[in-house]
Write a protein that holds these residues in place. Sequence first.
Motif, PDB file in Angstrom:
ATOM      1  N   ARG A   1      74.116 123.921  25.313  1.00 37.69           N
ATOM      2  CA  ARG A   1      74.401 123.267  24.042  1.00 37.69           C
ATOM      3  C   ARG A   1      74.260 124.277  22.922  1.00 37.69           C
ATOM      4  NH1 ARG A   1      70.350 119.665  23.842  1.00 37.69           N
ATOM      5  NH2 ARG A   1      69.055 121.194  22.764  1.00 37.69           N
TER       6      ARG A   1
ATOM      7  N   VAL B   1      78.620 120.824  23.527  1.00 36.33           N
ATOM      8  CA  VAL B   1      77.846 120.978  24.755  1.00 36.33           C
ATOM      9  C   VAL B   1      78.789 121.116  25.949  1.00 36.33           C
ATOM     10  CG1 VAL B   1      75.932 119.649  23.818  1.00 36.33           C
ATOM     11  CG2 VAL B   1      77.685 118.501  25.149  1.00 36.33           C
TER      12      VAL B   1
ATOM     13  N   LEU C   1      73.664 118.609  32.159  1.00 30.81           N
ATOM     14  CA  LEU C   1      73.827 119.419  30.962  1.00 30.81           C
ATOM     15  C   LEU C   1      73.665 120.890  31.336  1.00 30.81           C
ATOM     16  CD1 LEU C   1      74.096 119.731  27.876  1.00 30.81           C
ATOM     17  CD2 LEU C   1      71.616 119.359  27.738  1.00 30.81           C
TER      18      LEU C   1
ATOM     19  N   TYR D   1      70.796 113.766  21.329  1.00 33.24           N
ATOM     20  CA  TYR D   1      72.206 114.131  21.194  1.00 33.24           C
ATOM     21  C   TYR D   1      73.037 112.858  21.179  1.00 33.24           C
ATOM     22  CZ  TYR D   1      76.815 115.895  22.306  1.00 33.24           C
ATOM     23  OH  TYR D   1      78.152 116.162  22.273  1.00 33.24           O
TER      24      TYR D   1
ATOM     25  N   TYR E   1      73.564 116.597  17.128  1.00 38.20           N
ATOM     26  CA  TYR E   1      72.264 116.878  17.719  1.00 38.20           C
ATOM     27  C   TYR E   1      71.205 116.792  16.644  1.00 38.20           C
ATOM     28  CZ  TYR E   1      68.403 119.224  20.059  1.00 38.20           C
ATOM     29  OH  TYR E   1      67.191 119.513  20.599  1.00 38.20           O
TER      30      TYR E   1
END
Length: 123
Positions: free
Chosen positions: A50, A35, A47, A107, A100
């Motif tokens: 990913r 990620v 984030l 995650y 994940y």
Amino acid sequence: QVHLVESGGGLVQAGGSLRLSCEASGSIDSINAMVWYRQAPGAERELVARITNGGNIYYADSVKGRFTISANNAKNTAYLQMNSLKPEDTAVYYCNAGWYAANSRSYYPRSHWGQGTQVTVSS
């Protein structure tokens, strides 16, 4: 433990492109996802994208259509191609490796945070 080395940041004008790389080593068998996060000054880490070994890909709404995450499993390396960069993309970008779980959308990190790579987009 998984060790990560990030590279590829820099200074670019708005509308330009950069490609970030993240090479993993160590306990590779313990991960199925890599990620990218970013943290702008005064902001929380967010984030960005990913990718999993199974091809599951996620993008934050703010980068959809502009950023592309990919991976070369043979090289244990993930990439973040960033196009049409905007000043608001300015941040330190960090990669992370982990597990994940698609069924729970959870995650689990398996690596420490690296030193990150600075991306600066000028207007």
